[in-house]
Design an enzyme around this catalytic site. Structure first.
Site, PDB file in Angstrom:
ATOM      1  N   ILE A 118       0.821  -1.208   0.000  1.00 12.38           N
ATOM      2  CA  ILE A 118       0.000   0.000   0.000  1.00 12.38           C
ATOM      3  C   ILE A 118       0.862   1.267   0.000  1.00 12.38           C
ATOM      4  O   ILE A 118       0.474   2.284  -0.580  1.00 12.38           O
ATOM      5  CB  ILE A 118      -1.007  -0.009   1.176  1.00 12.38           C
ATOM      6  CG1 ILE A 118      -2.087   1.064   0.981  1.00 12.38           C
ATOM      7  CG2 ILE A 118      -0.305   0.168   2.502  1.00 12.38           C
ATOM      8  CD1 ILE A 118      -3.001   0.810  -0.158  1.00 12.38           C
ATOM      9  N   VAL A 138       1.892   1.826  -3.603  1.00 16.25           N
ATOM     10  CA  VAL A 138       0.723   2.282  -4.357  1.00 16.25           C
ATOM     11  C   VAL A 138       0.454   3.752  -4.026  1.00 16.25           C
ATOM     12  O   VAL A 138       0.199   4.567  -4.922  1.00 16.25           O
ATOM     13  CB  VAL A 138      -0.514   1.415  -4.051  1.00 16.25           C
ATOM     14  CG1 VAL A 138      -1.787   2.012  -4.649  1.00 16.25           C
ATOM     15  CG2 VAL A 138      -0.297  -0.010  -4.553  1.00 16.25           C
ATOM     16  N   HIS A 139       0.545   4.093  -2.768  1.00 21.76           N
ATOM     17  CA  HIS A 139       0.354   5.476  -2.328  1.00 21.76           C
ATOM     18  C   HIS A 139       1.404   6.390  -2.957  1.00 21.76           C
ATOM     19  O   HIS A 139       1.092   7.494  -3.412  1.00 21.76           O
ATOM     20  CB  HIS A 139       0.444   5.531  -0.793  1.00 21.76           C
ATOM     21  CG  HIS A 139       0.199   6.867  -0.199  1.00 21.76           C
ATOM     22  ND1 HIS A 139      -1.007   7.519  -0.275  1.00 21.76           N
ATOM     23  CD2 HIS A 139       1.023   7.674   0.508  1.00 21.76           C
ATOM     24  CE1 HIS A 139      -0.916   8.679   0.354  1.00 21.76           C
ATOM     25  NE2 HIS A 139       0.304   8.802   0.837  1.00 21.76           N
ATOM     26  N   ALA A 140       2.640   5.928  -3.026  1.00 18.00           N
ATOM     27  CA  ALA A 140       3.723   6.708  -3.633  1.00 18.00           C
ATOM     28  C   ALA A 140       3.445   6.959  -5.112  1.00 18.00           C
ATOM     29  O   ALA A 140       3.639   8.078  -5.615  1.00 18.00           O
ATOM     30  CB  ALA A 140       5.055   5.987  -3.454  1.00 18.00           C
TER      31      ALA A 140
END
Length: 110
Positions: A72, A75-77
């Site tokens: 996650i 993915v956030h990055a």
């Protein structure tokens, strides 16, 4: 694994800085301070390049046969990077629009 998190957090930091600088550029353009706006856009580009390099490092690692665990944080990055890229492009367009507005305003006031 810790190194991958470090790269992801570096990407988040650089992309976040780039997005913030792009927002500052738009605020400066709104005040017709085009020199400052251009300075912020250039700084945003430098931060974006650093963020993009972090992404490239991960891609190269994967290409060399060292799989990257998608989590996650990564993915956030990636989301931060995408939004920063959009903000930088939008800031450049807003700068152009405010220049046109300023030119029209000046022409009307003559």
């Amino acid at each position: 694994m810790d190194e991958n998190y470090a790269v992801a957090f570096q990407l988040i930091m650089n992309a976040g800085n780039s997005k913030s600088l792009s927002m500052m550029a738009m605020e400066s353009a709104r005040e017709f301070n085009f020199e400052e706006a251009e300075k912020y856009i250039k700084e945003a580009e430098l931060e974006m390049r650093s963020a993009h390099q972090s992404q490239i490092d991960l891609i190269q690692q994967e290409a060399q046969g060292n799989p990257i665990d998608v989590n996650i944080i990564l993915v956030h990055a990636q989301d931060h990077l995408t939004m920063a890229m959009m903000a930088k492009d939008q800031a450049a367009e807003v700068l152009n629009l405010y220049r046109m507005i300023k030119d029209l305003k000046d022409a009307i006031e003559k």
